[in-house]
Design a protein around this motif. Structure first.
Motif, PDB file in Angstrom:
ATOM      1  N   PRO A 188     -10.158  -4.004  -5.952  1.00 20.07           N
ATOM      2  CA  PRO A 188      -9.302  -2.817  -5.997  1.00 20.07           C
ATOM      3  C   PRO A 188      -9.262  -2.129  -7.364  1.00 20.07           C
ATOM      4  O   PRO A 188      -9.117  -2.774  -8.394  1.00 20.07           O
ATOM      5  CB  PRO A 188      -7.919  -3.358  -5.637  1.00 20.07           C
ATOM      6  CG  PRO A 188      -8.171  -4.622  -4.914  1.00 20.07           C
ATOM      7  CD  PRO A 188      -9.425  -5.186  -5.511  1.00 20.07           C
ATOM      8  N   LEU A 189      -9.402  -0.827  -7.321  1.00 26.24           N
ATOM      9  CA  LEU A 189      -9.332   0.008  -8.507  1.00 26.24           C
ATOM     10  C   LEU A 189      -7.931  -0.036  -9.116  1.00 26.24           C
ATOM     11  O   LEU A 189      -7.764  -0.134 -10.324  1.00 26.24           O
ATOM     12  CB  LEU A 189      -9.703   1.450  -8.132  1.00 26.24           C
ATOM     13  CG  LEU A 189      -9.672   2.508  -9.205  1.00 26.24           C
ATOM     14  CD1 LEU A 189     -10.745   2.212 -10.245  1.00 26.24           C
ATOM     15  CD2 LEU A 189      -9.892   3.875  -8.584  1.00 26.24           C
ATOM     16  N   ASP A 190      -6.921   0.035  -8.251  1.00 26.60           N
ATOM     17  CA  ASP A 190      -5.531   0.046  -8.697  1.00 26.60           C
ATOM     18  C   ASP A 190      -4.713  -0.869  -7.781  1.00 26.60           C
ATOM     19  O   ASP A 190      -4.026  -0.397  -6.871  1.00 26.60           O
ATOM     20  CB  ASP A 190      -4.997   1.476  -8.658  1.00 26.60           C
ATOM     21  CG  ASP A 190      -3.548   1.586  -9.119  1.00 26.60           C
ATOM     22  OD1 ASP A 190      -2.997   0.599  -9.650  1.00 26.60           O
ATOM     23  OD2 ASP A 190      -2.973   2.676  -8.942  1.00 26.60           O
ATOM     24  N   PRO A 191      -4.788  -2.182  -7.994  1.00 29.87           N
ATOM     25  CA  PRO A 191      -4.111  -3.111  -7.088  1.00 29.87           C
ATOM     26  C   PRO A 191      -2.587  -3.004  -7.105  1.00 29.87           C
ATOM     27  O   PRO A 191      -1.932  -3.482  -6.185  1.00 29.87           O
ATOM     28  CB  PRO A 191      -4.569  -4.492  -7.579  1.00 29.87           C
ATOM     29  CG  PRO A 191      -5.032  -4.289  -8.971  1.00 29.87           C
ATOM     30  CD  PRO A 191      -5.486  -2.862  -9.078  1.00 29.87           C
ATOM     31  N   ASP A 192      -2.024  -2.362  -8.106  1.00 30.62           N
ATOM     32  CA  ASP A 192      -0.569  -2.252  -8.200  1.00 30.62           C
ATOM     33  C   ASP A 192       0.010  -1.147  -7.318  1.00 30.62           C
ATOM     34  O   ASP A 192       1.214  -1.130  -7.060  1.00 30.62           O
ATOM     35  CB  ASP A 192      -0.147  -2.028  -9.651  1.00 30.62           C
ATOM     36  CG  ASP A 192      -0.479  -3.225 -10.531  1.00 30.62           C
ATOM     37  OD1 ASP A 192      -0.501  -4.358  -9.996  1.00 30.62           O
ATOM     38  OD2 ASP A 192      -0.722  -3.033 -11.725  1.00 30.62           O
ATOM     39  N   THR A 193      -0.832  -0.213  -6.866  1.00 29.91           N
ATOM     40  CA  THR A 193      -0.364   0.835  -5.958  1.00 29.91           C
ATOM     41  C   THR A 193      -0.502   0.316  -4.538  1.00 29.91           C
ATOM     42  O   THR A 193      -1.573  -0.138  -4.137  1.00 29.91           O
ATOM     43  CB  THR A 193      -1.195   2.122  -6.140  1.00 29.91           C
ATOM     44  OG1 THR A 193      -1.051   2.570  -7.486  1.00 29.91           O
ATOM     45  CG2 THR A 193      -0.733   3.207  -5.183  1.00 29.91           C
ATOM     46  N   SER A 194       0.586   0.388  -3.779  1.00 27.94           N
ATOM     47  CA  SER A 194       0.551  -0.146  -2.418  1.00 27.94           C
ATOM     48  C   SER A 194      -0.339   0.722  -1.522  1.00 27.94           C
ATOM     49  O   SER A 194      -0.490   1.929  -1.733  1.00 27.94           O
ATOM     50  CB  SER A 194       1.967  -0.221  -1.838  1.00 27.94           C
ATOM     51  OG  SER A 194       2.392   1.050  -1.389  1.00 27.94           O
ATOM     52  N   THR A 195      -0.894   0.082  -0.530  1.00 28.27           N
ATOM     53  CA  THR A 195      -1.739   0.784   0.435  1.00 28.27           C
ATOM     54  C   THR A 195      -0.924   1.852   1.167  1.00 28.27           C
ATOM     55  O   THR A 195      -1.418   2.951   1.418  1.00 28.27           O
ATOM     56  CB  THR A 195      -2.364  -0.217   1.419  1.00 28.27           C
ATOM     57  OG1 THR A 195      -3.130  -1.175   0.674  1.00 28.27           O
ATOM     58  CG2 THR A 195      -3.275   0.476   2.418  1.00 28.27           C
TER      59      THR A 195
END
Length: 191
Positions: A168-175
């Motif tokens: 993931p590019l930005d794992p902290d942003t939820s799907t």
């Protein structure tokens, strides 16, 4: 041809696991037999050729990733809105991420389809049918978004899933936040 549907599903599921884990080169009848814990030669009895195997795997992908009728019925009963469109899209992403191994196998087949026209034909037919199903649901439910918008969502969801299932590019942003942003960005406005 072998007719035991339960055994066929077991072998196809083992094939999807092998494909997700080993990639296209690792997908052999012998590897499927090993993964399924069946006698050597069982997979080739059910899937006589690589093309028959690929076709069986694509069919099984459709079965495992398809929408649950009860969920579609519930969504179809709701009044049309941007929120409903988001919920429908969220259900698609939920199914594809819950079946991580199947989705990874699907990505492997998509890559193989760039090199093998027979795989491209089988997979392309399945993808077009799934897309048409999404368009039909969207139209029947009176949801916002044109055929073009739905195609754009397919492109975006494919990228989102590839990102979420790999690195993931930005794992902290939820799907869910990504889905909401996609819907807002493409459809704009509120309900």
């Amino acid at each position: 041809m072998a007719k035991n549907d339960e055994r066929r599903r077991l072998l196809a599921d083992a094939g999807l696991a092998v494909l997700a884990r080993e990639g296209s080169r690792g997908l052999t009848h012998r590897a499927i037999d090993d993964a399924a814990g069946v006698p050597l030669g069982t997979a080739s009895n059910y899937f006589r050729s690589r093309d028959a195997l690929i076709s069986g795997l694509v069919d099984r992908i459709g079965e495992r990733l398809g929408p649950e009728p009860a969920v579609l019925e519930r969504l179809a009963a709701e009044p049309p809105s941007r929120r409903l469109f988001s919920d429908y899209l969220r259900d698609i992403v939920r199914r594809l991420t819950a079946e991580r191994e199947v989705t990874l196998a699907l990505f492997e087949l998509r890559l193989e389809s760039t090199r093998r026209p027979a795989v491209a034909a089988v997979l392309g037919e399945w993808q077009r049918a799934a897309f048409e199903g999404d368009v039909a649901f969207n139209t029947a439910a009176g949801l916002p978004g044109s055929r073009r918008d739905i195609a754009l969502f397919h492109y975006a969801v494919d990228g989102l899933l590839f990102d979420r299932l790999t690195n993931p590019l930005d794992p902290d942003t939820s799907t869910d936040d990504v889905i909401e942003a996609l819907v807002a960005g493409l459809l704009g406005g509120d309900d």
